[in-house]
Scaffold this motif. Sequence first.
Motif, PDB file in Angstrom:
ATOM      1  N   LYS A   1       0.621  -1.121  -0.073  1.00 25.95           N
ATOM      2  CA  LYS A   1      -0.021  -0.033  -0.051  1.00 25.95           C
ATOM      3  C   LYS A   1       0.920   1.308  -0.037  1.00 25.95           C
ATOM      4  N   TRP A   2       2.139   1.145   0.279  1.00 27.39           N
ATOM      5  CA  TRP A   2       3.144   2.267   0.410  1.00 27.39           C
ATOM      6  C   TRP A   2       3.923   2.611  -1.014  1.00 27.39           C
ATOM      7  N   ASN A   3       3.600   1.701  -1.849  1.00 23.71           N
ATOM      8  CA  ASN A   3       4.479   1.583  -3.109  1.00 23.71           C
ATOM      9  C   ASN A   3       4.327   3.053  -3.921  1.00 23.71           C
ATOM     10  N   ARG A   4       3.276   3.779  -3.943  1.00 21.82           N
ATOM     11  CA  ARG A   4       2.954   4.664  -4.900  1.00 21.82           C
ATOM     12  C   ARG A   4       3.089   5.992  -4.354  1.00 21.82           C
ATOM     13  N   CYS A   5       3.056   6.190  -3.012  1.00 22.52           N
ATOM     14  CA  CYS A   5       2.732   7.578  -2.618  1.00 22.52           C
ATOM     15  C   CYS A   5       3.924   8.212  -2.020  1.00 22.52           C
ATOM     16  N   GLY A   6       5.091   7.791  -2.152  1.00 25.19           N
ATOM     17  CA  GLY A   6       6.344   8.459  -2.146  1.00 25.19           C
ATOM     18  C   GLY A   6       6.809   8.513  -0.728  1.00 25.19           C
ATOM     19  N   PHE A   7       6.436   7.794   0.106  1.00 24.72           N
ATOM     20  CA  PHE A   7       7.036   7.610   1.532  1.00 24.72           C
ATOM     21  C   PHE A   7       8.357   7.049   1.536  1.00 24.72           C
ATOM     22  N   THR A   8       9.168   7.662   2.320  1.00 23.24           N
ATOM     23  CA  THR A   8      10.566   6.925   2.749  1.00 23.24           C
ATOM     24  C   THR A   8      10.311   5.957   3.889  1.00 23.24           C
ATOM     25  N   VAL A   9      11.335   5.164   4.125  1.00 24.22           N
ATOM     26  CA  VAL A   9      11.208   4.359   5.348  1.00 24.22           C
ATOM     27  C   VAL A   9      11.026   5.112   6.724  1.00 24.22           C
ATOM     28  N   GLU A  10      11.970   6.343   6.575  1.00 25.43           N
ATOM     29  CA  GLU A  10      11.903   7.349   7.831  1.00 25.43           C
ATOM     30  C   GLU A  10      10.514   7.846   8.076  1.00 25.43           C
ATOM     31  N   GLU A  11       9.933   8.242   6.885  1.00 32.11           N
ATOM     32  CA  GLU A  11       8.669   8.783   7.123  1.00 32.11           C
ATOM     33  C   GLU A  11       7.438   7.847   7.306  1.00 32.11           C
ATOM     34  N   LEU A  12       7.640   6.537   6.911  1.00 35.02           N
ATOM     35  CA  LEU A  12       6.644   5.516   7.645  1.00 35.02           C
ATOM     36  C   LEU A  12       6.916   5.500   8.938  1.00 35.02           C
TER      37      LEU A  12
END
Length: 365
Positions: A329-340
Amino acid sequence: MEQRIVGIICNVFAFLLFEYYMEYANDKYQFSIRYEIYGIYVVQFLLCYFFVMENYLISPLFFGILLLRRYSGDVPLCLAFLLSEAVQIWIFSGFAPEVLLYNLFVGGALCLMPVTSSGEGKRSLLWHGFSLLYSMLVVVVCDFGFWGATTFSRLLTVVLVYFVSLLLSLVGDFLLEQGLNFFFEKIIWRYVKEDTPLMKRWREQEPNSYAQSQQISALAQVVAGQLRADIMVAAVAGRYYNVGILNGKADYENCCQIRREYHLPKYLEGIWKDQYFKQRIPATKESAVVAFCAMAVAMLEYARRTGKTGMGIPEMVAKLMQNQFQKGKWNRCGFTVEELLVLEQGVAQWLWEQSETRKEQNLDG
């Protein structure tokens, strides 16, 4: 006249490049700050078009770069702005090489300067002093390169232009911020006010869903601010996440019907598609934030209602995050690991604080 036509063509081309950058290359501008940047760019072009002086020291480029640096904090965007405007000033000034060199060198120094709203104290003064000295050095080099000498009055002009531009950027920033706050309050934030006909209907018809949407909106607004996503979009989308229930069921079609009936923002339809079509993956940070906040609020409410509160809130949110990660679910929204990680911690912290507040209220009652 030909020079101005060429300058206008360059301006249109640069504007399209800006739009491409903010739409595709850097998703943090998709909803939020792009309109302020567009305004700065248009004002800068008008300054270049009508008020370019023969004396290249009085360059309107300073004002635009300082404002843009302050608002965006994005060095590549500032450098693109510098290049496009420097070329236009060069064209409007009759293709004088010293004008192009001066604006490129001095503008480059301003692009690399710290954001004026974030640095305080000695460090900020040191950076401003360095930028000013660098600007003066460039003027001396340009003067000796083109005329063989320099004068004190030209160096004094550099100092005055720098400080006046900085002052104007601070004043302009304050006035623009006040104007935008007024605009958001009167035009945008009216969508989440509690006294609208839609809110009254919702409160009377579906009080539980209404209360849940309040929580989702408040949580999404807080987390979006931590992630530099658009707070306004997150708050509004969270508020109407399940508004379709007023027509019998919270699904995409009913949500869109409510939107058309009450003239809600158009961008909600794209976010609802991400939420209600299982095969879709959130394409923006705002959509992903709202979806995650909604699931976390619903999961916690279900645990309370069924008495399954053995798992702590941080563990519950971490499990939800892992589940969404495995589903891609996080593949397209542009989140980095730190942001997650920030998203997970922000949601857990907010839910925990709300839970503690509710416990205190129950004890007091």
